[in-house]
Design a protein around this motif. Structure first.
Motif: not given
Lengths: 221, 229
Positions: A107, A73-76, B1-5, A105, A52, A70-71, A101-103, B95, B92, A50
């Protein structure tokens, strides 16, 4: 093709390697079980994946990117031992915060806030529809974990890291959870989970951490 | 890569959550305020109730008590999120932690600093603070407690993984609080003397803006270190 690569990873704790030389490559569509005795480093390896914890040697990457980027974490989606549910809030409020905060995710679509209906549908799937607006401290341990598992039904994150997802979940719940995991792998996700339960299925790849215990340690003892 | 808020959505979601949790755990919210009120009540009882004795020490006393009340509430800022795993989820989520720390510190200020500043005139009366000092007291406490909350977030984040981090937290944070205390109490004292106090207030506002911009970076870094060990 999405992949997680683990290259000769070792993790040192108190001057002794917990595990060493762990190497593996996992592709999309795979479900991986990390196995081993208590204290052999399953959770630690999970937290290394992860991003951490930093492994003391080797590297872990997602499609060639560092896992703390970010690549990745934005898909985790990560579900730890502590699931990140505030007991003072209701399951619904917890989900609203999580997806705030996560949305999702996802793509494909840009991240649209989830409606209450969508979240309620997810809570219904984990059997918490009647408890959506009850503070979590009034729920049982299993129900609190179910509230966290409801995230799985709304998230499009490609990588799921689930640390002991079956803990405190009843037999029917475990079967449902396995179904969700298989469906996610079927749509091209990668799932890594730890568990002591046997899951007899051809789709599961097992990484037994016992095989990566440092050899030198035995000589020292 | 995806979008997040976007950051604004993460900020409002985090801020709302803090207020919600505070509304459910009201005793935690009232704790620093009760502390603030009771100490201010004890000072006239313990020293002397007459205005000649109290008036000279009132500005400094109120400021010291306000500072201690904020300090008292600091160790909780990240603690419960660390214990229930929410802090991991924040890291994680993808953000930038910067915005999440701003949301948390801002909520902390709204729940401790703001009520302290608004209550301070009543305490001024109890401490026989001369009439000229009240505006300066409230304004300096508004900016001052803002800085205290943001600077304090660094210490809170650094000590979050320690089981008993309270003492260490105080040792780390107290030196950083000294300038705020000096400027804050001096602005009220100057106001009491009838002299212009805008200089001190301007400096306090500058410290507040600086801590608002820089402290969340430091706190976000500290959280990552705390989680990684």
């Amino acid at each position: 093709m999405n992949r997680i690569e683990i290259e000769q990873v070792a993790f040192e704790r108190d001057d002794v390697n917990l595990f060493e030389d762990v190497s593996a490559t996992w592709h999309q569509g795979e479900i991986v079980q990390l196995a081993g005795k208590n204290g052999c480093g399953k959770t630690t390896l999970m937290r290394c994946i992860a991003g951490i914890h930093q492994p003391s040697a080797g590297k872990i990457s997602w499609n060639g990117h560092n896992v703390s980027s970010f690549d990745f974490r934005s898909t985790l989606l990560y579900l730890g031992h502590q699931v990140g549910i505030k007991l003072l809030m209701t399951p619904m409020e917890n989900l609203l915060w999580y997806f705030g905060i996560n949305g999702t995710k996802s793509s494909e679509e840009s991240s649209i806030p989830l409606s209450r209906e969508t979240l309620l549908a997810a809570l219904t799937k984990v059997g918490l529809a009647a408890f959506a607006d009850v503070p979590c401290f009034q729920l049982s341990a299993g129900q609190v974990r179910r509230a966290a598992l409801a995230r799985l039904y709304c998230s499009y994150a490609e990588v799921w890291l689930l640390d002991e997802p079956f803990t405190a979940i009843d037999i029917a719940g475990v079967e449902a959870l396995k179904g969700v995991m298989e469906a996610h792998a079927g749509t091209g996700g990668v799932i890594i989970f730890t568990s002591h339960q046997l899951w007899d299925s051809e789709a599961i790849r097992v990484l037994d951490l016992e095989a990566y215990r440092p050899k030198a340690q035995d000589i020292a003892l | 890569m995806s979008a997040i808020p976007g950051p604004h959505r993460a900020l409002t979601a985090s801020f709302k959550r803090e207020l919600l949790v505070a509304a459910r755990a009201r005793s935690e919210f009232f704790n620093p305020l009760i502390f603030f009120l009771s100490i201010t009540m004890f000072v006239p009882l313990g020293i002397a109730p007459d205005a000649q004795t109290l008036a000279p020490i009132a500005p400094g006393m109120i400021w010291i008590i306000a500072l201690l009340s904020v300090l008292l509430s600091l160790d909780r800022v990240f603690q419960s999120d660390f214990e229930d795993g929410s802090l991991e989820q924040m890291v994680l989520s993808g953000q930038s932690l910067y915005w999440i720390v701003i949301a948390k510190s801002l909520a902390h200020w709204v729940l401790t600093g703001l009520p302290l500043a608004l209550l301070s005139p009543i305490l001024g009366v109890m401490m026989a603070l001369p009439g000229e000092g009240y505006v300066a007291l409230v304004v300096s406490l508004l900016f001052g407690t803002g800085s205290l909350c943001f600077i304090g977030a660094i210490g809170s984040a650094l000590t979050v993984a320690l089981r008993r981090g309270g003492l260490l937290l105080s040792l780390i944070i107290i030196p950083l609080y000294v300038p705020v205390l000096i400027l804050g109490s001096s602005s009220v004292q100057t106001a009491v003397l009838g002299e212009p106090y805008l200089g001190q207030v301007a400096l306090l506002a500058a410290i507040w803006l600086l801590s608002l911009m820089i402290a969340p970076f430091a706190a976000a870094g500290s959280i990552k270190i705390s989680l990684g060990t």
